[in-house]
Design a protein around this motif. Structure first.
Motif, PDB file in Angstrom:
ATOM      1  N   ASP A 104       1.010  -0.998  -0.157  1.00 17.40           N
ATOM      2  CA  ASP A 104      -0.550   0.131   0.808  1.00 17.40           C
ATOM      3  C   ASP A 104       0.848   1.542  -0.269  1.00 17.40           C
ATOM      4  N   ARG A 105       0.535   2.012  -0.626  1.00 21.07           N
ATOM      5  CA  ARG A 105       1.529   3.573  -0.893  1.00 21.07           C
ATOM      6  C   ARG A 105       0.926   4.201   0.848  1.00 21.07           C
ATOM      7  N   THR A 106       2.582   4.858   0.883  1.00 18.01           N
ATOM      8  CA  THR A 106       2.280   4.763   2.491  1.00 18.01           C
ATOM      9  C   THR A 106       1.108   6.277   1.987  1.00 18.01           C
ATOM     10  N   LEU A 107       0.121   6.794   3.455  1.00 17.71           N
ATOM     11  CA  LEU A 107      -0.802   7.617   3.799  1.00 17.71           C
ATOM     12  C   LEU A 107      -0.657   8.291   4.769  1.00 17.71           C
ATOM     13  N   THR A 108      -0.958  10.351   4.663  1.00 13.28           N
ATOM     14  CA  THR A 108      -0.598  10.800   6.095  1.00 13.28           C
ATOM     15  C   THR A 108      -2.103  11.853   6.017  1.00 13.28           C
ATOM     16  N   LEU A 109      -2.930  11.093   6.640  1.00 12.28           N
ATOM     17  CA  LEU A 109      -4.407  11.717   6.698  1.00 12.28           C
ATOM     18  C   LEU A 109      -4.710  12.377   8.175  1.00 12.28           C
TER      19      LEU A 109
ATOM     20  N   ALA B  33     -11.521  16.531  18.748  1.00 12.17           N
ATOM     21  CA  ALA B  33     -10.099  15.970  18.606  1.00 12.17           C
ATOM     22  C   ALA B  33      -9.993  16.007  17.166  1.00 12.17           C
ATOM     23  N   ALA B  34      -8.536  16.097  16.749  1.00 11.59           N
ATOM     24  CA  ALA B  34      -7.938  16.134  15.627  1.00 11.59           C
ATOM     25  C   ALA B  34      -6.925  15.067  15.773  1.00 11.59           C
ATOM     26  N   ALA B  35      -6.258  14.431  14.570  1.00  8.82           N
ATOM     27  CA  ALA B  35      -5.548  13.285  14.627  1.00  8.82           C
ATOM     28  C   ALA B  35      -4.408  13.219  13.097  1.00  8.82           C
ATOM     29  N   VAL B  36      -3.072  12.902  13.990  1.00  8.11           N
ATOM     30  CA  VAL B  36      -2.462  12.367  12.095  1.00  8.11           C
ATOM     31  C   VAL B  36      -2.513  11.144  12.264  1.00  8.11           C
ATOM     32  N   VAL B  37      -2.555  10.494  11.220  1.00  9.53           N
ATOM     33  CA  VAL B  37      -1.708   8.777  11.008  1.00  9.53           C
ATOM     34  C   VAL B  37      -1.797   8.729  10.177  1.00  9.53           C
ATOM     35  N   ARG B  38      -0.446   8.096  10.104  1.00  8.27           N
ATOM     36  CA  ARG B  38       0.185   7.936   8.889  1.00  8.27           C
ATOM     37  C   ARG B  38       0.458   6.528   8.738  1.00  8.27           C
ATOM     38  N   ALA B  39      -0.137   5.389   7.294  1.00  5.37           N
ATOM     39  CA  ALA B  39       0.455   3.904   7.042  1.00  5.37           C
ATOM     40  C   ALA B  39       0.513   3.990   5.954  1.00  5.37           C
ATOM     41  N   GLY B  40       1.580   3.182   6.226  1.00  6.60           N
ATOM     42  CA  GLY B  40       1.865   2.632   5.055  1.00  6.60           C
ATOM     43  C   GLY B  40       2.221   0.649   4.654  1.00  6.60           C
ATOM     44  N   ALA B  41       3.308   0.151   5.190  1.00  4.25           N
ATOM     45  CA  ALA B  41       3.291  -1.212   5.854  1.00  4.25           C
ATOM     46  C   ALA B  41       2.451  -1.949   6.643  1.00  4.25           C
ATOM     47  N   GLY B  42       2.340  -0.455   8.032  1.00  4.96           N
ATOM     48  CA  GLY B  42       1.802  -0.843   8.510  1.00  4.96           C
ATOM     49  C   GLY B  42       1.023   0.816   8.874  1.00  4.96           C
TER      50      GLY B  42
ATOM     51  N   ALA C 194      -9.754  11.384  17.198  1.00  5.24           N
ATOM     52  CA  ALA C 194     -10.097  11.566  15.468  1.00  5.24           C
ATOM     53  C   ALA C 194      -8.898  11.107  14.833  1.00  5.24           C
ATOM     54  N   ALA C 195      -8.131   9.481  15.963  1.00  5.95           N
ATOM     55  CA  ALA C 195      -7.419   9.098  15.452  1.00  5.95           C
ATOM     56  C   ALA C 195      -8.257   7.644  14.795  1.00  5.95           C
ATOM     57  N   MET C 196      -9.780   7.586  14.617  1.00  3.02           N
ATOM     58  CA  MET C 196     -10.302   6.288  14.195  1.00  3.02           C
ATOM     59  C   MET C 196     -11.078   6.976  12.801  1.00  3.02           C
ATOM     60  N   ILE C 197     -10.918   8.298  12.765  1.00  4.92           N
ATOM     61  CA  ILE C 197     -11.621   9.031  11.510  1.00  4.92           C
ATOM     62  C   ILE C 197     -10.544   8.752  10.515  1.00  4.92           C
ATOM     63  N   ALA C 198      -9.503   9.948  10.856  1.00  2.00           N
ATOM     64  CA  ALA C 198      -8.543   9.905  10.321  1.00  2.00           C
ATOM     65  C   ALA C 198      -7.904   8.083   8.683  1.00  2.00           C
ATOM     66  N   TRP C 199      -7.962   7.234  10.875  1.00  2.00           N
ATOM     67  CA  TRP C 199      -7.544   5.933   9.897  1.00  2.00           C
ATOM     68  C   TRP C 199      -8.887   4.943   8.659  1.00  2.00           C
ATOM     69  N   ALA C 200     -10.277   5.630   9.381  1.00  2.00           N
ATOM     70  CA  ALA C 200     -11.584   5.220   8.770  1.00  2.00           C
ATOM     71  C   ALA C 200     -11.109   5.272   6.981  1.00  2.00           C
ATOM     72  N   GLY C 201     -10.628   7.250   7.319  1.00  2.00           N
ATOM     73  CA  GLY C 201     -10.841   7.660   5.564  1.00  2.00           C
ATOM     74  C   GLY C 201      -9.256   6.835   5.285  1.00  2.00           C
ATOM     75  N   ILE C 202      -7.683   6.743   5.816  1.00  2.17           N
ATOM     76  CA  ILE C 202      -7.185   5.866   5.081  1.00  2.17           C
ATOM     77  C   ILE C 202      -8.133   5.010   4.516  1.00  2.17           C
ATOM     78  N   GLU C 203      -8.980   4.283   5.013  1.00  2.00           N
ATOM     79  CA  GLU C 203      -9.418   2.843   4.984  1.00  2.00           C
ATOM     80  C   GLU C 203      -9.683   3.084   3.559  1.00  2.00           C
ATOM     81  N   HIS C 204     -10.995   3.792   3.145  1.00  2.00           N
ATOM     82  CA  HIS C 204     -12.131   4.051   2.445  1.00  2.00           C
ATOM     83  C   HIS C 204     -11.027   4.637   1.223  1.00  2.00           C
TER      84      HIS C 204
END
Ligand code: KG4
Ligand code: ZN
Length: 360
Positions: free
Chosen positions: A2-7, A18-27, A314-324
């Protein structure tokens, strides 16, 4: 891979800004997760006041977003997309978040993703424990109580839920009736730990009804009656009476949740990969132990994300965005903030709308 995404994620649907920054690549990594609660603002009113919540969100969101970016060590330049809670919840608060997200997205030319708050909770076990689909999620908090079969991103089957109060509300009301501090969950649990669980037997509502719908509002009435009977008999209640009442109440909630979880697992139609919980009530050790017993008997792992990710954030919201985005869904262009937004549009509407707003 998966491409690395920062949301950047933004959440303001109830009483947490709440606000959060989540970065997802392999993990996946939570770079920051800021939550500014409003308990003190609503304390005097015995519940969340929507107008006060909306104003507080509007005043605080900018600062919370700035802090989240700062703590993550990133700027808006590093952000690939913005995910914002677009419902369900108290509409004034939801609108504050959506307007800010729209503003930043337009100014920076960033894609925007409208996230269902419940999807945020429902997808959290994949952020924390990489749980594979399909899994059963019990959402159990002050505002929600439902069983969801999470089959994929955007694919949720609601198997049942409360038809009136959420269990957290019942804990909070019980605390109020017994003169214990808010939030009621932790204070009732602490009292119950020193109580005699067999002294008071409270009703287990809807256990005789098929399916996994639940009801918790009758429990507080039963507790009120038991308290008043003691007062009529002795002129008041002792500390031990209070502990015993709490223990009896908690046992009733735990049993209803355990029996209905058992049924939800049977109703799923497939063997879920895990039984997951989210929401403040999942912090309760007695309830947790009962649910663990159920999952062990059925042979599925029990997954409870850390409490700060089980409660509103908000981490769960950023993560849901990544999943989306990873699921290939396009960014949301034209969307409305929604007070009600059931995850499973085909399920019959849940009755009631709790103190924190709509439940489905
Ligand atoms: O998920 P949450 O922080 O907020 C929402 O309701 O959305 O959950 C808060 C609720 C409150 O009603 C609180 O009394 C309950 O979770 N709670 C507990 C415990 N800790 C928090 N209920 C039972 N036992 C606990 N230990
Ligand atoms: Zn929530």
């Amino acid at each position: 891979m998966d491409r690395t995404l920062t949301l950047l994620g933004i959440e303001s649907s109830c009483d947490d800004t709440a606000a959060a920054v989540v970065r997802a690549g392999a993990g996946a990594e939570i770079l920051s997760s800021e939550v500014l609660g409003q308990t003190a603002l609503h304390e005097a009113y015995g519940g969340v006041v929507p107008e006060i919540a909306a104003r507080a969100h509007a005043e605080r969101l900018d600062g919370v977003v700035e802090t989240a970016l700062e703590k993550a060590g990133v700027t808006l330049e590093d952000i690939d997309a913005i995910a914002v809670t677009a419902g369900p919840g108290l509409i004034g608060g939801v609108l504050s978040g959506v307007m800010l997200a729209r503003g930043i997205a337009a100014a920076r030319g960033l894609p925007l993703i409208a996230v269902n708050h419940l999807a945020g909770h429902a997808l959290t076990p994949r952020l924390t424990d990489a749980v594979a689909f399909p899994y059963l999620m019990l959402l159990v908090s002050g505002g929600h109580c439902q069983f969801l079969l999470v089959q994929g991103v955007g694919r949720y089957r609601r198997l049942g839920g409360t038809i009136d109060d959420a269990p957290g509300e019942a804990f909070d009301k019980t605390a109020k009736l017994l003169g214990l501090p808010q939030p009621g969950g932790p204070s009732v649990e602490a009292e119950a730990a020193r109580g005699e669980v067999t002294r008071f037997h409270f009703p287990r509502p809807l256990l005789d009804r098929e399916g996994c719908d639940m009801s918790f509002s009758g429990l507080k009435t039963a507790l009120l009656r038991a308290r008043d009977a003691l007062v009529a008999e002795k002129g008041g209640i002792t500390l031990q009476d209070r502990r015993d009442l709490c223990a009896g109440f908690q046992a009733a909630v735990a049993e209803v949740l355990a029996v209905k979880t058992d049924r939800a697992l049977a109703m799923a139609g497939v063997q879920p990969t895990a039984l997951c919980v989210a929401g403040g009530v999942a912090a309760n050790k007695v309830i947790r132990a009962r649910l663990e017993t159920v999952s062990a008997r059925v042979g599925v792992p029990f997954v409870a994300p850390p409490l700060r990710l089980c409660t509103d954030n908000a981490a769960m919201i950023a993560w849901a965005g990544i999943e989306h985005l990873r699921a290939g869904f396009p960014p949301s262009t034209d969307f409305a903030a929604r007070p009600r937004w059931p995850l499973d549009e085909s399920a019959p509407a849940l009755l009631g709308s709790g103190r924190k707003g709509a439940k489905a």
